[in-house]
Design an enzyme around this catalytic site. Structure first.
Site, PDB file in Angstrom:
ATOM      1  CD  GLU A  60      13.210   3.928   7.774  1.00  0.00           C
ATOM      2  OE1 GLU A  60      13.210   5.024   8.380  1.00  0.00           O
ATOM      3  OE2 GLU A  60      13.081   3.820   6.556  1.00  0.00           O
ATOM      4  CB  CYS A  66      13.351   8.892   7.762  1.00  0.00           C
ATOM      5  SG  CYS A  66      14.015   7.598   6.708  1.00  0.00           S
ATOM      6  CD  GLU A 125      11.019  12.458  11.101  1.00  0.00           C
ATOM      7  OE1 GLU A 125      11.840  11.883  10.366  1.00  0.00           O
ATOM      8  OE2 GLU A 125       9.965  11.925  11.491  1.00  0.00           O
ATOM      9  CE  LYS A 140      -1.872   2.760   2.891  1.00  0.00           C
ATOM     10  NZ  LYS A 140      -1.877   3.993   2.053  1.00  0.00           N
TER      11      LYS A 140
END
Length: 480
Positions: A252, A286, A382, A177
């Site tokens: 992750e 990331c 982040e 997906k």
């Protein structure tokens, strides 16, 4: 206006619309226009994708193929991807405003993912354990079953193939997906898989949002493995959902990477990689080096060079060969990143260069921030955008403590010409990957993943083998 393209689900080897006919709009973030529509996956669509993968695993030829035959099929797919490389890159660039040259690089890495894991599953098959007790023991690695893979929008094709390639290489069947923001290139991957002759149900593509499409996949007890890349908050939800039927997960998640530049660093090299680490892909990585620590003795010279290099990046249309930096991937994400930039002066920080674009585009220019308290949100959280927070440091012990003072632990970088320092500091950094005098270099044999809020588990090489298989020990008595 040209007719909009349509990207359906790829289920059981065929591209199909949603059962209820629902669709959602796909945007070009550079032009801020809708250019395509995609099938909006429902729980019913997830059900038929899982049923297809389950049937292909339980009854189909893929898990039972000879390893060399499976490798050949994956190489056919890789060849087709290579033939359609510009088409795949065009889709990623149109879908998320990634500079076209970077998208081409991502496609090449995606092709390599399939070729590497095709060979890896063929060559790394098991171990033998000598025993002194009149027994012979060996291990074998059989496929786990049905894999649900959920991939992010920042590297649409590359991160999808990072999951799909090892999953199917080891004989599993898979439902991928992609993000609802970037369905295009992964849908084309599904079309190419059918063209390459992969049996129906081996690779299914389910488009749609995290709920109900993604959540229906992770909660389905017919799914044997779940692999996810995305935010830490969503990762927690994925893990909770998969735990309902005890499916192992590989996550992750987010990062807040530390980039440490010591006094003896090669400044040209350190500046080059500092720019790449935070401004490549408009900071939507990331692994971004979003916390930069510079030794006091070289701070002024480094910062002069770093600011100049950031300001020299060509901003523009991602299809222009001169462009190195373009808009953010969606209006929603632009609003998020902008809010962090706007908070900097309120929290006592200083924006040296960059800032939010004032021309109505979804653009945050390459931004460098100093004097920000370590408790400020832009320092701790982040941002996932082109915002680098810089601090100076005095000694090794101080900077290691600063680098490790985060709930994330995906990656770190350090720049030094002192070999002992490089090894010493690398071993002390709490991160899944440490790059020394470089960034974004990957060997697919090595473990990839993070600690803390950056994830659970590792993938790559034998680490992927152990996640996507069910290792089995076989113990045999030897008659004397």
């Amino acid at each position: 206006m040209s007719e909009r393209q349509f990207f359906g689900h790829v289920i059981d080897g065929e591209e199909v619309p949603s059962t209820d006919g629902a669709t959602f709009e796909v945007w070009n973030p550079w032009t801020r226009e809708v250019w395509a529509e995609a099938a909006e996956g429902s729980a019913a669509d997830a059900d038929r994708a899982v049923a297809s993968a389950r049937r292909a695993f339980d009854e189909g030829p893929w898990p039972r193929m000879a390893r060399a035959e499976r490798a050949a099929a994956m190489r056919r797919l890789a060849d087709l991807m290579e033939e359609r490389a510009d088409d795949l890159a065009w889709l990623d660039t149109t879908n998320m405003a990634k500079p076209f040259a970077q998208a081409q690089h991502d496609v090449a890495r995606s092709v390599w993912n399939f070729r590497f894991f095709a060979d890896h599953q063929r060559d790394h098959t098991g171990e033998v354990y000598p025993m002194d007790s009149g027994h012979h023991t060996y291990s074998e690695y059989g496929p786990a079953g049905v894999v649900a893979a959920i991939s992010p929008w920042n590297f649409p094709l590359m991160m999808a193939t990072w999951k799909v390639a090892p999953a199917i290489a080891w004989g599993n069947t898979c439902i991928i997906k992609p993000s609802e923001d970037t369905p295009a290139s992964v849908t084309l991957l599904g079309r190419l898989a059918a063209e390459a002759g992969l049996p129906p149900g081996v690779l299914n593509v389910l488009n749609g949002h995290g709920s109900p499409a993604g959540s229906s996949l992770t909660a389905d007890d017919r799914v044997d493995r779940v692999t996810f890349t995305g935010s830490s908050a969503t990762g927690r939800a994925v893990m909770a959902s998969a735990s309902s039927h005890l499916a192992p997960v590989s996550l992750e998640l987010g990062g807040k990477g530390a980039n440490i530049v010591f006094e003896d660093a090669d400044l040209d090299n350190a500046v080059h990689w500092a720019v790449e680490a935070i401004f490549r892909n408009s900071g939507q990585i990331c692994l971004a080096g979003s916390r930069l620590f510079v030794a006091s003795g070289i701070y002024d010279e480094f910062m002069d060079r770093f600011v100049a290099a950031a300001e020299a990046l060509t901003i523009g249309d991602p299809f222009d060969p001169a462009t190195k930096f373009s808009s953010l991937a969606s209006r929603k994400h632009f609003d998020k990143v902008s809010s962090y930039v706007d908070s900097v002066p309120l929290d006592g920080g200083k924006v040296l260069t960059g800032g939010v674009d004032d021309e109505g585009r979804w653009l945050v220019r390459p931004t460098i921030v100093t004097d920000l308290p370590v408790t400020a949100p832009a320092y701790c959280e982040e941002i996932f955008g082109p915002v680098c927070v810089v601090n100076r440091f005095e000694d090794e012990g101080e900077v290691v403590a600063l680098a490790n003072d985060t709930r994330f632990g995906l990656n770190a970088m350090l720049f030094t010409e002192n070999l002992s320092r490089a090894h010493r500091v690398a071993s002390q950094l709490r991160a899944g990957t440490v790059w020394v005098n470089c960034f974004f270099i990957r060997d697919l044999r090595t473990p990839f993943g993070g600690v803390g809020d950056s994830g659970v588990g590792r993938e790559g090489g034998n680490f992927s083998r152990e996640f996507f298989t069910e290792p089995k020990a076989v113990v045999m008595q030897i008659r004397r």
